[in-house]
Design a protein around this motif. Structure first.
Motif, PDB file in Angstrom:
ATOM      1  N   ALA A 811       0.861  -1.189   0.000  1.00 32.02           N
ATOM      2  CA  ALA A 811       0.000   0.000   0.000  1.00 32.02           C
ATOM      3  C   ALA A 811       0.895   1.236   0.000  1.00 32.02           C
ATOM      4  O   ALA A 811       1.975   1.234   0.611  1.00 32.02           O
ATOM      5  N   GLU A 812       0.439   2.294  -0.653  1.00 36.18           N
ATOM      6  CA  GLU A 812       1.217   3.525  -0.702  1.00 36.18           C
ATOM      7  C   GLU A 812       0.272   4.691  -0.963  1.00 36.18           C
ATOM      8  O   GLU A 812      -0.786   4.541  -1.586  1.00 36.18           O
ATOM      9  N   ASN A 813       0.666   5.858  -0.447  1.00 38.85           N
ATOM     10  CA  ASN A 813      -0.073   7.082  -0.707  1.00 38.85           C
ATOM     11  C   ASN A 813       0.418   7.709  -1.997  1.00 38.85           C
ATOM     12  O   ASN A 813       1.590   7.575  -2.369  1.00 38.85           O
ATOM     13  N   LEU A 814      -0.495   8.436  -2.675  1.00 41.30           N
ATOM     14  CA  LEU A 814      -0.149   9.166  -3.888  1.00 41.30           C
ATOM     15  C   LEU A 814      -0.040  10.645  -3.527  1.00 41.30           C
ATOM     16  O   LEU A 814      -0.898  11.196  -2.826  1.00 41.30           O
ATOM     17  N   TYR A 815       1.005  11.275  -4.022  1.00 40.92           N
ATOM     18  CA  TYR A 815       1.293  12.660  -3.648  1.00 40.92           C
ATOM     19  C   TYR A 815       1.276  13.543  -4.872  1.00 40.92           C
ATOM     20  O   TYR A 815       1.657  13.131  -5.975  1.00 40.92           O
ATOM     21  N   ASN A 816       0.833  14.757  -4.628  1.00 39.86           N
ATOM     22  CA  ASN A 816       0.979  15.838  -5.597  1.00 39.86           C
ATOM     23  C   ASN A 816       1.758  16.939  -4.881  1.00 39.86           C
ATOM     24  O   ASN A 816       1.179  17.783  -4.194  1.00 39.86           O
ATOM     25  N   GLY A 817       3.060  16.877  -5.012  1.00 34.11           N
ATOM     26  CA  GLY A 817       3.897  17.721  -4.173  1.00 34.11           C
ATOM     27  C   GLY A 817       3.917  17.147  -2.768  1.00 34.11           C
ATOM     28  O   GLY A 817       4.260  15.995  -2.550  1.00 34.11           O
ATOM     29  N   ALA A 818       3.527  17.976  -1.777  1.00 41.59           N
ATOM     30  CA  ALA A 818       3.468  17.497  -0.388  1.00 41.59           C
ATOM     31  C   ALA A 818       2.076  17.026  -0.013  1.00 41.59           C
ATOM     32  O   ALA A 818       1.885  16.466   1.069  1.00 41.59           O
ATOM     33  N   ALA A 819       1.064  17.228  -0.884  1.00 38.83           N
ATOM     34  CA  ALA A 819      -0.320  16.877  -0.556  1.00 38.83           C
ATOM     35  C   ALA A 819      -0.638  15.476  -1.014  1.00 38.83           C
ATOM     36  O   ALA A 819      -0.219  15.041  -2.095  1.00 38.83           O
ATOM     37  N   ILE A 820      -1.410  14.738  -0.172  1.00 38.54           N
ATOM     38  CA  ILE A 820      -1.843  13.389  -0.514  1.00 38.54           C
ATOM     39  C   ILE A 820      -3.088  13.497  -1.371  1.00 38.54           C
ATOM     40  O   ILE A 820      -4.080  14.129  -0.982  1.00 38.54           O
ATOM     41  N   VAL A 821      -3.058  12.879  -2.552  1.00 43.04           N
ATOM     42  CA  VAL A 821      -4.175  12.964  -3.489  1.00 43.04           C
ATOM     43  C   VAL A 821      -4.801  11.607  -3.740  1.00 43.04           C
ATOM     44  O   VAL A 821      -5.651  11.493  -4.628  1.00 43.04           O
ATOM     45  N   GLY A 822      -4.432  10.609  -3.006  1.00 41.44           N
ATOM     46  CA  GLY A 822      -5.030   9.298  -3.206  1.00 41.44           C
ATOM     47  C   GLY A 822      -4.215   8.223  -2.537  1.00 41.44           C
ATOM     48  O   GLY A 822      -3.203   8.464  -1.881  1.00 41.44           O
ATOM     49  N   CYS A 823      -4.677   6.994  -2.744  1.00 43.12           N
ATOM     50  CA  CYS A 823      -4.012   5.834  -2.143  1.00 43.12           C
ATOM     51  C   CYS A 823      -4.100   4.665  -3.127  1.00 43.12           C
ATOM     52  O   CYS A 823      -5.095   4.538  -3.860  1.00 43.12           O
ATOM     53  N   ARG A 824      -3.074   3.837  -3.137  1.00 41.97           N
ATOM     54  CA  ARG A 824      -3.052   2.697  -4.052  1.00 41.97           C
ATOM     55  C   ARG A 824      -2.722   1.435  -3.263  1.00 41.97           C
ATOM     56  O   ARG A 824      -1.731   1.374  -2.545  1.00 41.97           O
ATOM     57  N   PHE A 825      -3.625   0.449  -3.388  1.00 47.76           N
ATOM     58  CA  PHE A 825      -3.355  -0.893  -2.882  1.00 47.76           C
ATOM     59  C   PHE A 825      -3.071  -1.792  -4.084  1.00 47.76           C
ATOM     60  O   PHE A 825      -3.813  -1.747  -5.081  1.00 47.76           O
ATOM     61  N   ALA A 826      -2.028  -2.601  -3.976  1.00 47.53           N
ATOM     62  CA  ALA A 826      -1.657  -3.493  -5.086  1.00 47.53           C
ATOM     63  C   ALA A 826      -1.164  -4.822  -4.526  1.00 47.53           C
ATOM     64  O   ALA A 826      -0.566  -4.875  -3.454  1.00 47.53           O
ATOM     65  N   PHE A 827      -1.473  -5.880  -5.247  1.00 50.14           N
ATOM     66  CA  PHE A 827      -0.921  -7.189  -4.889  1.00 50.14           C
ATOM     67  C   PHE A 827      -0.553  -7.915  -6.189  1.00 50.14           C
ATOM     68  O   PHE A 827      -1.119  -7.644  -7.257  1.00 50.14           O
ATOM     69  N   SER A 828       0.406  -8.799  -6.076  1.00 48.29           N
ATOM     70  CA  SER A 828       0.935  -9.516  -7.255  1.00 48.29           C
ATOM     71  C   SER A 828       0.785 -11.014  -7.037  1.00 48.29           C
ATOM     72  O   SER A 828       0.960 -11.519  -5.936  1.00 48.29           O
ATOM     73  N   ILE A 829       0.465 -11.716  -8.134  1.00 52.78           N
ATOM     74  CA  ILE A 829       0.342 -13.176  -8.136  1.00 52.78           C
ATOM     75  C   ILE A 829       1.380 -13.698  -9.150  1.00 52.78           C
ATOM     76  O   ILE A 829       1.334 -13.324 -10.328  1.00 52.78           O
ATOM     77  N   PRO A 830       2.325 -14.553  -8.719  1.00 51.07           N
ATOM     78  CA  PRO A 830       3.355 -15.023  -9.660  1.00 51.07           C
ATOM     79  C   PRO A 830       2.788 -15.945 -10.729  1.00 51.07           C
ATOM     80  O   PRO A 830       1.841 -16.688 -10.496  1.00 51.07           O
ATOM     81  N   VAL A 831       3.384 -15.887 -11.917  1.00 51.77           N
ATOM     82  CA  VAL A 831       3.028 -16.748 -13.042  1.00 51.77           C
ATOM     83  C   VAL A 831       4.319 -17.237 -13.683  1.00 51.77           C
ATOM     84  O   VAL A 831       5.399 -16.727 -13.407  1.00 51.77           O
ATOM     85  N   ASP A 832       4.189 -18.208 -14.577  1.00 54.84           N
ATOM     86  CA  ASP A 832       5.339 -18.732 -15.316  1.00 54.84           C
ATOM     87  C   ASP A 832       5.740 -17.706 -16.358  1.00 54.84           C
ATOM     88  O   ASP A 832       4.964 -17.386 -17.260  1.00 54.84           O
TER      89      ASP A 832
END
Length: 862
Positions: A811-832
């Protein structure tokens, strides 16, 4: 006299430094090397003598060959000069007659008279002919000096007559004389009688131009016979060759049917002034005996070879003796150095038990010098006083040859009064005649060895006690023989002394080669270097033994046993309790997942009721309308069918909503199966769309095409996506954001990184207020939640689900300069990674990228 004395002094001063250098070099050599040089001297002298004889023979032979070559060259040049002078003289006479013909000073009758006189005086000329420019014969005189009408006929049958449009030598010479306006010699050819001849054609040039030629034909054989001097032809053979290196005429008649031997000495010169390709060759033969056929030479070679052979035999004999002497000296020095450097004491006794030899190691052990021990008889000074009788008994046993092969352990006394333990080994001393002259005794100090052996015994006892007290089973099995080399108490308690338990735990064929078919089994480890196996680390694995109903954590590795055999060590730890606890934890996690899904659907209950109310209301309206129109007979068949079809579609829609919810919340065992990311996203978005529309939040979906299949549990991955989408919608709704920021982006793209390898990345991005840093660091903790009514198990379950699929969540916050403008959650699943399409992007490119190929869905805000 003073000058001679000064000269001798100068020579002495020059030779004295050289003599000193040679003498110094000779003295620096070893005696063996001096003997070698002294032996090689006569051999070198004989070889130099033989070389000088061979060079002398070679020089004399070359001198003789050179003299013979000069004689051939001289005779050839004399013959060439005679023939050249004769041809030049004849050419001048012909040119005088040609001038008289051109000036009309003579007619054919006068020409015949002059030609007869010319031919009679020159036997090499076969005939003289005058022809005009049209190749017509005006007059012709033979070599005998008479007019002959049969000569030089222009009917084409005479090879000596130039004929137009032919390429014979007379015609070529005729054309050259006409063009060059000077005498021309033709190439050699055969005349009407088959005699090799050549012509000289002198052009006739009058005021009107070219008016013909004057031809004189020469016999090549007559030129050699009359103009090669007799003394020249008697010494060497002379031959005339054409431009094809073929003999035209020779001063020596060859035997018919036999091919003449090629001369060893040749010299060639052009037949000037003809320059028509004819070459005069002088031939000579060597009269001297060759070097190979010289008897004296071979006698010298044989005597020299015999001398060299004898010298070589003497040199080899001396060399062999020198090698034996050197080997004997080296062996003596080696044995002396070995005896002086080794720690084993050596003592020799003669037949009267008198000490005849001790080495430095024996003196160092006992503290007595060699002078104090040589010649002593029993009792020896290194015998302890309290063991005299025992040592005397051992000495008698040694003398009679009854000492054990493994040696005898004795107590020895040092000169300073201290004692030490030693082990003695005895062997008889035999001279070159096979007669025994005494006994040789070797002794080693085993005091330290006994101390180390005692320590090792105590250490082994402690080690065995520790291994026997372990709760884990420890066993060592021989790889080649399948023999159980060691097993502790726990192993014997569980598996007894059977190596099959070791093989069962290790999962290999080790220890199973004891049956009747053991000879037919193949050793999988034969030929493998033990070092590569012993350097490999432990291989942990978990094994379930049905007969014991126990789980074991097994670790194996290869090692070399004490006797050098390759063995496999196994440590099996009982993990039955831990596995049961893990099963209970997995069961609790499954219940938590089910609880989470039920809670999610409970929170969405009002939205689901609203979602179901729309198709049900539509069905009621359609049914009421059809009933009213049927009662009034105001509906046609087609309108009735259309209304029924719409009613059926609304019923299907309600059924699909209920089916999706039922599949999501029903209890089932986790099951990995091949699934497509697009289908998982579609099902999750359809379920989450109810909650998103209730909260007036739009979702934009981007799924890359041609993604590889995922080996996952689709319901669990849908639960993770549902939780992330619901949390993003709640964050946006609770923050009261305007419509421009009330949207969520779901992206599914393939990626490859050095850390994770090939994987599919799922990311949920919202435009909400973000999260504080302390929340990001604790959001996966159990029962931690930022919601007043939250249980704190949602993100923890998401993390467990993703990690159970060997993935990562972040998880990480999205910034526009010093201001937080959103948040992103991401997960990865391995493949061949090998199944990834090479045309797919390896980073999260947008749908408008040049290589992007994706499916984009959008759920608008209601």
């Amino acid at each position: 006299m003073p000058n001679a004395f000064d000269l001798k002094s100068a020579k002495r001063r020059l030779l004295l430094p050289l003599q000193r250098v040679a003498t110094g070099w000779w003295r620096r050599q070893s005696p063996a090397r001096q003997d070698r040089f002294a032996t090689l001297g006569p051999l070198v002298s004989v070889l130099l003598f033989l070389t000088a004889i061979i060079l002398a023979f070679w020089y004399l032979r070359n001198e003789e060959i050179e003299r013979e070559s000069e004689a051939v060259k001289r005779d050839t040049e004399i013959a060439q000069q005679q023939i050249r002078l004769r041809l030049i003289e004849n050419q001048e006479q012909l040119m005088r007659i040609a001038r008289e013909i051109v000036t009309r000073a003579v007619d054919t009758h006068d020409f015949s008279a002059q030609a007869k006189g010319f031919a009679r005086e020159r036997p090499e000329v076969t005939h003289v002919t005058w022809i005009n420019a049209r190749r017509e014969t005006r007059a012709s005189v033979s070599g005998a000096g008479f007019q002959d009408d049969s000569l030089m006929r222009s009917d084409g049958n005479d090879p000596s007559m130039p004929v137009a449009n032919q390429s014979n030598p007379p015609e070529s010479a005729f054309q050259n004389a006409k063009e060059r306006r000077q005498p021309v010699y033709s190439q050699v050819f055969s005349d009407y009688n088959g005699t090799p001849v050549f012509q000289v054609q002198v052009p006739l040039i009058d005021r009107s131009g070219f008016s013909g030629v004057l031809i004189a034909e020469y016999s090549v054989e007559a030129l050699l016979r009359y103009y090669v001097p007799t003394e020249v032809s008697s010494r060497h053979s002379m031959a005339v060759l054409d431009d094809g290196d073929k003999i035209v005429a020779s001063s020596v008649t060859q035997m018919p049917g036999k091919r003449s031997k090629r001369a060893s000495i040749l010299h060639e010169a052009p037949l000037a002034p003809a320059m028509n390709g004819l070459v005069l060759r002088g031939e000579g033969y060597r009269t001297s005996i060759g070097l190979i056929s010289n008897t004296l030479f071979w006698m010298v070679v044989a005597l020299s070879t015999l001398t060299v052979w004898m010298l070589l035999g003497t040199w080899r004999h001396m060399r062999r003796r020198l090698q034996i002497q050197t080997a004997l000296t080296s062996e003596t020095n080696f044995r002396r150095a070995m005896e002086n450097s080794m720690l084993t004491g050596m003592r020799a006794l003669d037949m009267e038990s008198r000490i005849s030899y001790v080495n430095p190691a024996f003196c160092a052990m006992t503290g007595f010098s060699e002078a104090e021990l040589i010649g002593r008889k029993p009792p020896f000074p290194f015998w302890p006083p309290d063991r005299l009788e025992e040592n005397a008994r051992l000495l008698q046993q040694e003398i009679h040859g009854r000492s054990p092969a493994g040696g005898v352990e004795v107590k020895m006394l040092r000169k300073d009064g201290s004692t030490f333990d030693g082990r003695m080994y005895v062997s008889p001393l035999v001279d070159t005649k096979g007669k025994q002259t005494g006994w040789m005794t070797s002794m080693t100090n085993i005091t330290e060895a006994k101390r180390v052996r005692d320590q090792l015994s105590a250490s082994h006892e402690r080690f065995t006690t520790v291994l026997e007290g372990l709760d884990a089973a420890v066993s060592v099995l021989s790889v080649q023989q399948g023999e159980l080399l060691f097993a502790n108490r726990s192993y014997r308690l569980w598996f007894g002394a059977d190596p099959a338990g070791h093989a069962l735990l290790s999962g290999s064929q080790l220890g199973r080669s004891t049956g009747p078919d053991a000879d037919e089994e193949v050793d999988d480890y034969s030929g493998l270097p033990p070092q590569h196996l012993t350097d490999a680390g432990a291989d942990p694995r978990e094994v379930f033994v049905e007969s014991l109903e126990m789980w074991f954590d097994v670790r194996t590795r290869y090692l070399q046993w004490t006797d050098g055999r390759l063995a496999q060590m196994l440590i099996a730890t009982d993990i039955t309790t831990r596995r049961r606890a893990e099963e209970q934890a997995a069961l609790q996690a499954e219940k938590a997942q089910m609880t989470s899904r039920l809670m999610t659907m409970g929170e969405m209950a009002s939205s689901v009721a609203h979602e179901l109310n729309q198709p049900l209301t539509a069905i009621t309206n359609y049914c009421n309308g059809m009933v009213s129109r049927v009662r009034n007979d105001a509906i046609q068949k087609d309108d009735l069918l259309a209304a029924l079809e719409k009613t059926a579609k609304q019923a299907q829609r309600a059924g699909q909503i209920i089916h999706r919810i039922r599949n999501f919340v029903k209890r089932s065992e986790p099951k990995r199966e091949a699934a497509q990311a697009h289908d998982i996203v579609e099902d999750a978005v359809e379920l989450a769309g109810i909650e998103l529309r209730r909260r007036n939040v739009a979702i934009h979906t981007y799924v890359a095409q041609r993604l590889p299949q995922l080996m996952v549990d689709p319901i669990l991955i849908e639960q993770v996506l549902m939780n992330l989408l619901k949390n993003a919608a709640e964050a946006i709704d609770n923050a009261g954001l305007p419509a421009s920021r009330r949207h969520i982006e779901l992206r599914v793209v393939p990626k490859h990184t050095p850390e994770l390898g090939g994987h599919i990345d799922f990311s949920v991005t919202d435009m909400g207020p973000g999260m504080p840093e302390e929340v990001i660091s604790r959001m996966y903790e159990a029962f931690f939640s930022t919601k007043s009514d939250g249980l704190g198990i949602g993100l923890g379950l998401c993390r467990s689900i993703v990690e159970s699929h060997k993935g990562r969540i972040r998880a990480e916050n999205l910034y526009n300069g010093a201001a937080i403008v959103g948040c992103r959650f991401a997960f990865s699943i391995p493949v061949d990674i090998s199944r990834l399409d090479p045309t797919l992007p390896t980073a999260a490119a947008g749908p408008s990228g040049p290589t992007a190929s994706a499916v984009v869905n959008q759920i608008p805000t209601p």
